[in-house]
Design a protein around this motif. Structure first.
Motif, PDB file in Angstrom:
ATOM      1  N   GLU A 176       0.834  -1.207   0.000  1.00 46.34           N
ATOM      2  CA  GLU A 176       0.000   0.000   0.000  1.00 46.34           C
ATOM      3  C   GLU A 176       0.867   1.254   0.000  1.00 46.34           C
ATOM      4  O   GLU A 176       0.572   2.230  -0.707  1.00 46.34           O
ATOM      5  CB  GLU A 176      -0.914  -0.005   1.221  1.00 46.34           C
ATOM      6  N   VAL A 177       1.936   1.232   0.794  1.00 38.85           N
ATOM      7  CA  VAL A 177       2.837   2.380   0.842  1.00 38.85           C
ATOM      8  C   VAL A 177       3.473   2.608  -0.516  1.00 38.85           C
ATOM      9  O   VAL A 177       3.547   3.751  -1.009  1.00 38.85           O
ATOM     10  CB  VAL A 177       3.931   2.176   1.913  1.00 38.85           C
ATOM     11  N   ARG A 178       3.901   1.548  -1.150  1.00 34.17           N
ATOM     12  CA  ARG A 178       4.556   1.704  -2.448  1.00 34.17           C
ATOM     13  C   ARG A 178       3.576   2.217  -3.505  1.00 34.17           C
ATOM     14  O   ARG A 178       3.938   3.037  -4.348  1.00 34.17           O
ATOM     15  CB  ARG A 178       5.178   0.383  -2.888  1.00 34.17           C
ATOM     16  N   ARG A 179       2.335   1.746  -3.448  1.00 30.41           N
ATOM     17  CA  ARG A 179       1.331   2.248  -4.391  1.00 30.41           C
ATOM     18  C   ARG A 179       1.071   3.739  -4.163  1.00 30.41           C
ATOM     19  O   ARG A 179       0.920   4.515  -5.115  1.00 30.41           O
ATOM     20  CB  ARG A 179       0.028   1.468  -4.237  1.00 30.41           C
ATOM     21  N   ALA A 180       1.042   4.141  -2.897  1.00 32.02           N
ATOM     22  CA  ALA A 180       0.735   5.534  -2.571  1.00 32.02           C
ATOM     23  C   ALA A 180       1.916   6.466  -2.812  1.00 32.02           C
ATOM     24  O   ALA A 180       1.734   7.615  -3.248  1.00 32.02           O
ATOM     25  CB  ALA A 180       0.290   5.635  -1.115  1.00 32.02           C
ATOM     26  N   ALA A 181       3.118   6.000  -2.505  1.00 30.72           N
ATOM     27  CA  ALA A 181       4.294   6.880  -2.528  1.00 30.72           C
ATOM     28  C   ALA A 181       5.230   6.651  -3.704  1.00 30.72           C
ATOM     29  O   ALA A 181       6.103   7.476  -3.971  1.00 30.72           O
ATOM     30  CB  ALA A 181       5.075   6.722  -1.230  1.00 30.72           C
ATOM     31  N   GLY A 182       5.076   5.519  -4.381  1.00 33.28           N
ATOM     32  CA  GLY A 182       5.939   5.239  -5.526  1.00 33.28           C
ATOM     33  C   GLY A 182       7.098   4.325  -5.209  1.00 33.28           C
ATOM     34  O   GLY A 182       7.425   3.437  -5.986  1.00 33.28           O
ATOM     35  N   GLN A 183       7.716   4.533  -4.043  1.00 34.61           N
ATOM     36  CA  GLN A 183       8.785   3.650  -3.629  1.00 34.61           C
ATOM     37  C   GLN A 183       8.995   3.737  -2.128  1.00 34.61           C
ATOM     38  O   GLN A 183       8.480   4.640  -1.468  1.00 34.61           O
ATOM     39  CB  GLN A 183      10.091   3.946  -4.353  1.00 34.61           C
ATOM     40  N   ILE A 184       9.747   2.789  -1.595  1.00 30.52           N
ATOM     41  CA  ILE A 184      10.056   2.739  -0.167  1.00 30.52           C
ATOM     42  C   ILE A 184      11.554   2.964  -0.017  1.00 30.52           C
ATOM     43  O   ILE A 184      12.358   2.144  -0.456  1.00 30.52           O
ATOM     44  CB  ILE A 184       9.643   1.387   0.440  1.00 30.52           C
ATOM     45  N   ASP A 185      11.912   4.074   0.588  1.00 33.83           N
ATOM     46  CA  ASP A 185      13.326   4.430   0.683  1.00 33.83           C
ATOM     47  C   ASP A 185      13.967   3.983   1.990  1.00 33.83           C
ATOM     48  O   ASP A 185      15.162   3.668   2.016  1.00 33.83           O
ATOM     49  CB  ASP A 185      13.483   5.951   0.551  1.00 33.83           C
ATOM     50  N   ILE A 186      13.190   3.978   3.075  1.00 38.85           N
ATOM     51  CA  ILE A 186      13.738   3.671   4.393  1.00 38.85           C
ATOM     52  C   ILE A 186      12.773   2.783   5.158  1.00 38.85           C
ATOM     53  O   ILE A 186      11.566   3.033   5.174  1.00 38.85           O
ATOM     54  CB  ILE A 186      13.961   4.969   5.216  1.00 38.85           C
ATOM     55  N   SER A 187      13.315   1.756   5.782  1.00 40.68           N
ATOM     56  CA  SER A 187      12.545   0.925   6.714  1.00 40.68           C
ATOM     57  C   SER A 187      13.289   0.925   8.037  1.00 40.68           C
ATOM     58  O   SER A 187      14.460   0.530   8.098  1.00 40.68           O
ATOM     59  CB  SER A 187      12.414  -0.507   6.182  1.00 40.68           C
ATOM     60  N   PHE A 188      12.623   1.394   9.091  1.00 39.64           N
ATOM     61  CA  PHE A 188      13.263   1.466  10.409  1.00 39.64           C
ATOM     62  C   PHE A 188      12.398   0.725  11.416  1.00 39.64           C
ATOM     63  O   PHE A 188      11.223   1.065  11.603  1.00 39.64           O
ATOM     64  CB  PHE A 188      13.449   2.923  10.848  1.00 39.64           C
ATOM     65  N   ASN A 189      12.955  -0.278  12.075  1.00 37.54           N
ATOM     66  CA  ASN A 189      12.201  -1.078  13.035  1.00 37.54           C
ATOM     67  C   ASN A 189      12.684  -0.789  14.450  1.00 37.54           C
ATOM     68  O   ASN A 189      13.792  -1.149  14.832  1.00 37.54           O
ATOM     69  CB  ASN A 189      12.351  -2.569  12.730  1.00 37.54           C
ATOM     70  N   ALA A 190      11.813  -0.126  15.236  1.00 33.69           N
ATOM     71  CA  ALA A 190      12.129   0.202  16.631  1.00 33.69           C
ATOM     72  C   ALA A 190      11.179  -0.498  17.592  1.00 33.69           C
ATOM     73  O   ALA A 190      10.989  -0.045  18.717  1.00 33.69           O
ATOM     74  CB  ALA A 190      12.060   1.709  16.838  1.00 33.69           C
ATOM     75  N   THR A 191      10.586  -1.600  17.149  1.00 38.12           N
ATOM     76  CA  THR A 191       9.626  -2.296  18.004  1.00 38.12           C
ATOM     77  C   THR A 191      10.323  -2.963  19.186  1.00 38.12           C
ATOM     78  O   THR A 191      11.506  -3.312  19.128  1.00 38.12           O
ATOM     79  CB  THR A 191       8.857  -3.366  17.216  1.00 38.12           C
ATOM     80  N   GLY A 192       9.563  -3.140  20.266  1.00 37.27           N
ATOM     81  CA  GLY A 192      10.113  -3.787  21.443  1.00 37.27           C
ATOM     82  C   GLY A 192       9.009  -4.367  22.305  1.00 37.27           C
ATOM     83  O   GLY A 192       7.820  -4.200  22.020  1.00 37.27           O
TER      84      GLY A 192
END
Length: 262
Positions: A74-90
């Motif tokens: 969905e993000v790629r469809r909306a924005a065109g591409q995904i430049d950064i993925s940051f995972n801060a889950t805990g």
């Protein structure tokens, strides 16, 4: 530093994730906030937008591969591409730290290893598939000083963080030829965060100290005689995600304030 970049932040309702999201947005990125609490995500998104940034949010469980994959599509469809993925889950460290390994139940030892490695694996590999098609992107993971430091009473957290750093290096080796970078942030304790306050309250009594005394000892164990701040971690994250760090991959940014040397 991040103008025209699209960044997906996992665990955006946490202290680190929220600080990184705000800094990314301030540096020009369009941020896609994820977490499990829609109300808190909306509050953060409104704050970012009110400050002039771009933010959208969605409920995503990082342990649900299908949900992660669908959201990225969905993000790629909306924005065109995904430049950064940051995972801060805990997860809460209650019951996981503060007990000697010889007395720690097996399930409490393995729980952080299972959660942190699976969460990072699912989000990083899902992003990797999009980024390799694009020929660019930055995947960012998060660890902590016990990955390298011989610290007692941290249970399975140290093996979990060490595994994240090893995973990041392997993924970087695999994705480098496609133009995709993988970097990890290794922070020391950040006293202003609720999670670290919880950790100090768990470990300090077992060594006969108050949480305040335990924190002071941690500060004295660093070269800078202090612990890192949220702002410092977020600023380094923005730099590492930017094109100014384009030659850096397979690296761990050391934010230990000098408790660990590289």
């Amino acid at each position: 530093m991040l103008v025209n970049k699209n960044a997906v932040i996992y665990g955006a309702t946490g202290a680190v994730g929220g600080a990184v999201a705000e800094t990314f947005a301030r540096e020009g990125a369009r941020v896609f906030l994820t977490g499990r609490d829609l109300d808190r995500l909306e509050v953060l998104a409104d704050k970012i937008v009110s400050a002039g940034g771009q933010a959208e949010f969605a409920r995503v469980d990082v342990l649900d591969r299908a949900m992660v994959v669908d959201h990225l599509a969905e993000v790629r469809r909306a924005a065109g591409q995904i430049d950064i993925s940051f995972n801060a889950t805990g997860i809460s460290h209650r019951g996981l730290q503060g007990t000697p390994l010889a007395d720690l139940p097996e399930q409490d030892f393995s729980r952080p290893i299972d959660f942190y490695t699976k969460a990072q694996f699912i989000t990083a590999t899902a992003a990797a598939r999009h980024m390799t098609e694009q020929g660019s992107g930055v995947i960012m993971t998060l660890s902590a000083t016990p990955a390298r430091l011989a610290a007692p009473l941290v249970g399975g957290m140290a093996p979990a963080w060490a595994a994240i750093e090893a995973f990041s290096r392997v993924l970087a080796a695999e994705l480098g030829p496609a133009g995709v970078r993988v970097v990890c942030l290794r922070s020391n304790s950040i006293p202003e965060t609720p999670l670290i306050a919880e950790v100090f309250s768990l470990i300090a009594p077992t060594v006969g100290l108050t949480p305040e005394q335990f924190q002071a000892g941690g500060e004295q164990a660093t070269m800078l005689k202090r612990l890192p701040t949220l702002a410092e971690v977020a600023d380094v994250a923005a730099f590492m995600a930017s094109d100014r760090a384009s030659a850096m991959t397979g690296a761990v940014a050391n934010l230990s304030a000098g408790s660990v040397t590289d």
